[in-house]
Enzyme design. Structure first.
Site, PDB file in Angstrom:
ATOM      1  N   ARG A  89       0.830  -1.206   0.000  1.00 35.55           N
ATOM      2  CA  ARG A  89       0.000   0.000   0.000  1.00 35.55           C
ATOM      3  C   ARG A  89       0.862   1.252   0.000  1.00 35.55           C
ATOM      4  O   ARG A  89       0.583   2.215  -0.715  1.00 35.55           O
ATOM      5  CB  ARG A  89      -0.937  -0.029   1.219  1.00 35.55           C
ATOM      6  N   ASP A 250      -6.956 -14.448   0.737  1.00 40.01           N
ATOM      7  CA  ASP A 250      -8.000 -13.752   1.502  1.00 40.01           C
ATOM      8  C   ASP A 250      -8.858 -12.869   0.594  1.00 40.01           C
ATOM      9  O   ASP A 250      -8.423 -12.442  -0.473  1.00 40.01           O
ATOM     10  CB  ASP A 250      -7.367 -12.892   2.599  1.00 40.01           C
ATOM     11  N   GLU A 251     -10.055 -12.602   1.066  1.00 42.11           N
ATOM     12  CA  GLU A 251     -10.945 -11.587   0.495  1.00 42.11           C
ATOM     13  C   GLU A 251     -11.063 -11.702  -1.027  1.00 42.11           C
ATOM     14  O   GLU A 251     -11.021 -10.696  -1.742  1.00 42.11           O
ATOM     15  CB  GLU A 251     -10.451 -10.184   0.895  1.00 42.11           C
ATOM     16  N   TRP A 297      -7.041 -14.345  11.256  1.00 41.17           N
ATOM     17  CA  TRP A 297      -7.181 -12.896  11.451  1.00 41.17           C
ATOM     18  C   TRP A 297      -8.604 -12.439  11.728  1.00 41.17           C
ATOM     19  O   TRP A 297      -8.802 -11.366  12.283  1.00 41.17           O
ATOM     20  CB  TRP A 297      -6.631 -12.157  10.237  1.00 41.17           C
ATOM     21  N   TYR A 322      -4.162  -5.753  15.122  1.00 41.29           N
ATOM     22  CA  TYR A 322      -3.968  -4.946  13.913  1.00 41.29           C
ATOM     23  C   TYR A 322      -3.525  -3.547  14.328  1.00 41.29           C
ATOM     24  O   TYR A 322      -4.320  -2.750  14.856  1.00 41.29           O
ATOM     25  CB  TYR A 322      -5.250  -4.882  13.091  1.00 41.29           C
ATOM     26  N   ASP A 324      -2.806  -0.958  12.625  1.00 43.24           N
ATOM     27  CA  ASP A 324      -3.313   0.216  11.920  1.00 43.24           C
ATOM     28  C   ASP A 324      -4.568   0.761  12.605  1.00 43.24           C
ATOM     29  O   ASP A 324      -5.012   1.871  12.303  1.00 43.24           O
ATOM     30  CB  ASP A 324      -3.614  -0.104  10.457  1.00 43.24           C
ATOM     31  N   TRP A 365      -0.798  -2.769   8.536  1.00 41.06           N
ATOM     32  CA  TRP A 365      -1.276  -2.441   7.193  1.00 41.06           C
ATOM     33  C   TRP A 365      -1.109  -0.942   6.979  1.00 41.06           C
ATOM     34  O   TRP A 365      -1.462  -0.141   7.850  1.00 41.06           O
ATOM     35  CB  TRP A 365      -2.734  -2.860   7.031  1.00 41.06           C
ATOM     36  N   THR A 366      -0.591  -0.549   5.829  1.00 40.34           N
ATOM     37  CA  THR A 366      -0.077   0.820   5.692  1.00 40.34           C
ATOM     38  C   THR A 366      -0.901   1.735   4.784  1.00 40.34           C
ATOM     39  O   THR A 366      -0.367   2.709   4.255  1.00 40.34           O
ATOM     40  CB  THR A 366       1.373   0.784   5.182  1.00 40.34           C
ATOM     41  N   GLU A 367      -2.192   1.458   4.615  1.00 35.98           N
ATOM     42  CA  GLU A 367      -3.002   2.403   3.846  1.00 35.98           C
ATOM     43  C   GLU A 367      -2.844   3.825   4.373  1.00 35.98           C
ATOM     44  O   GLU A 367      -2.786   4.792   3.608  1.00 35.98           O
ATOM     45  CB  GLU A 367      -4.474   2.012   3.881  1.00 35.98           C
TER      46      GLU A 367
END
Length: 455
Positions: A89, A250-251, A297, A322, A324, A365-367
């Site tokens: 990200r 995932d997803e 997760w 998490y 973030d 997570w780096t959004e």
């Protein structure tokens, strides 16, 4: 902080300031365990391996400048003491990754799960596939804040790691007894690769994704696409020595049974290379491949499901690990998303007591983290609390940890770490131009249960 040793037997006095350290390997100790005998005239350090000696030296760093006399006996509780760093990200230059490795190794963490690809960027060069980096590594702009606000910065973002870069990262980590576990997410989270090579997808011919969230543009399951995945993973296996190779899973919208067949083929290929699949808990739907390790997760239930299915598990429930997620309800927190997760909450996390649980992992997570400085703010001191969870015994004392934390933050000050102050965010920490989307714990748990039910 550096995890408190399991057994400390003090004796009067302290070690002379310039006394030497005699280090040796003692095969009778656990491989990552160590014993420190500290006397006025010097220090005897025994480790079960080079890793044990390394962790003993980290304890000595914590005890400086005045090392008390006595014996310290110590060894970790869990084999897997991990951190995920998302460089897809927001790309992190090699020096920043090395700096982060130093910080986790200082806290006796031993796994760096490197999230290398996603819809918003592809960060690893692969021989024979140049457009993965010339196209897939770059997006035209980035979202500012949570998706619901639909704000963009208008600034191109990108970057990638050469093979030499990755070998440097792996070697640097190995010298600090950190295993780098690479992840190339598939068959979902692949819009960046499909933007580079549209024949890999299902009709998409657009750019790398600029919005956060999950893309509907996923890999098709044609033989040529499976060959692409095998070539990518062959290169990954050539660069990374980890037994486990992250393949995401995932997803991904679509039929879970079809995805299970895809994952099984990938697992067969990795097995031929002497490697095993490391995948998110969605790969349990339809049956995960034999030998797969599950990163659980979506709350506590997937870890229990993986154990029932006979799979080894790494616990990383989002509402507890998490990093973030926002650290308080203070409006000055930078881009507050997710549920509130304080360092005390992280300290209270406890993985299930079962032989199939390898350990736990905190995920970054780096959004909303555009720099290493922002990563450090979100990681510390929560990562200090996590380090004690996965190293030390299940019986922990929050009051004792709270009392010791200020002294450890002084060490982080000396290292130049941009940790979040215990008093709360500073005025410069806020990102008013990048608003967030705070959630309640109850709402998030309900979402997770719905996600699991729909798979």
């Amino acid at each position: 902080m550096i995890p408190r040793p399991v057994s400390v037997r003090p004796s009067p006095g302290s070690v002379a300031p310039h006394a030497g350290v005699h280090a040796r390997i003692d095969p009778a100790l656990a491989p990552e365990g160590y014993v420190l005998d500290c006397a006025p005239g010097g220090i005897d350090l025994r480790g079960g391996s080079e890793a044990g000696l390394f962790y003993g030296r980290q304890t000595l760093r914590q005890l400086q400048p005045s090392v008390p006399c006595g014996r310290i006996e110590d060894a970790p509780r869990f084999r897997w003491r991990g951190v995920l760093l998302d460089v897809a990200r927001h790309f992190m230059p090699v020096p920043d990754v090395l700096r982060f490795i130093d910080l986790i190794a200082y806290h006796k963490l031993n796994v760096l799960h490197l999230h290398l690809t996603d819809d918003q960027g592809w960060r690893i060069e692969v021989p024979g596939w140049p457009r993965l980096t010339s196209v897939g590594a770059w997006r035209s702009e980035s979202m500012l804040g949570a998706r619901r606000h639909a704000r963009y910065d208008g600034t191109p973002h990108g970057g990638f790691y050469t093979t030499a870069d990755l070998r440097r990262i792996v070697a640097y980590a190995a010298r600090r007894h950190v295993t780098v576990v690479p992840e190339v997410d598939m068959p979902g989270h692949m819009q960046a690769a499909i933007a580079a090579y549209p024949h890999l997808g299902n009709g998409y011919t657009g750019p790398v994704r600029t919005a956060w969230g999950v893309s509907p543009h996923v890999l098709n399951h044609e033989p040529a696409t499976l060959d692409f995945c095998r070539q990518v993973l062959d290169h990954v296996c050539d660069v990374f020595g980890s037994e486990l190779i992250g393949i995401g899973g995932d997803e991904c919208p679509g039929d879970p049974a079809e995805q299970a067949r895809f994952t099984a083929r990938i697992a067969e290929h990795l097995a031929a290379r002497g490697r095993r699949v490391y995948g998110w808990d969605e790969i349990l739907a339809g049956g995960a491949p034999p030998g797969a390790v599950i990163a659980a997760w979506r709350g506590p239930e997937p870890a229990e499901a993986a154990i029932r299915a006979g799979h080894q598990v790494v616990c990383c429930p989002d509402v507890q690990l998490y990093l973030d997620y926002r650290q308080s309800d203070d409006p000055g927190e930078p881009t507050p998303v997710g549920t509130r997760l304080t360092w005390a909450d992280v300290y209270g996390f406890e993985p299930p007591d079962h032989p199939l649980v390898l350990g736990a992992q905190a995920n970054i997570w780096t959004e909303h983290m555009e720099s290493l400085r922002r990563v450090e703010y979100m990681a510390f001191p929560r990562l200090c609390a996590f380090a004690e969870v996965v190293w030390g015994p299940a019986e922990r004392d929050l009051a004792d940890f709270t009392a010791r934390l200020p002294a450890h933050l002084a060490r982080l000050d000396a290292l130049g770490v941009n940790y979040r102050p215990l008093t709360g965010p500073r005025p410069g920490d806020a990102r008013a131009h990048a608003p967030g989307h705070p959630r309640t714990l109850a709402d998030r748990l309900a979402e997770l249960r719905e996600m699991i039910a729909n798979r």
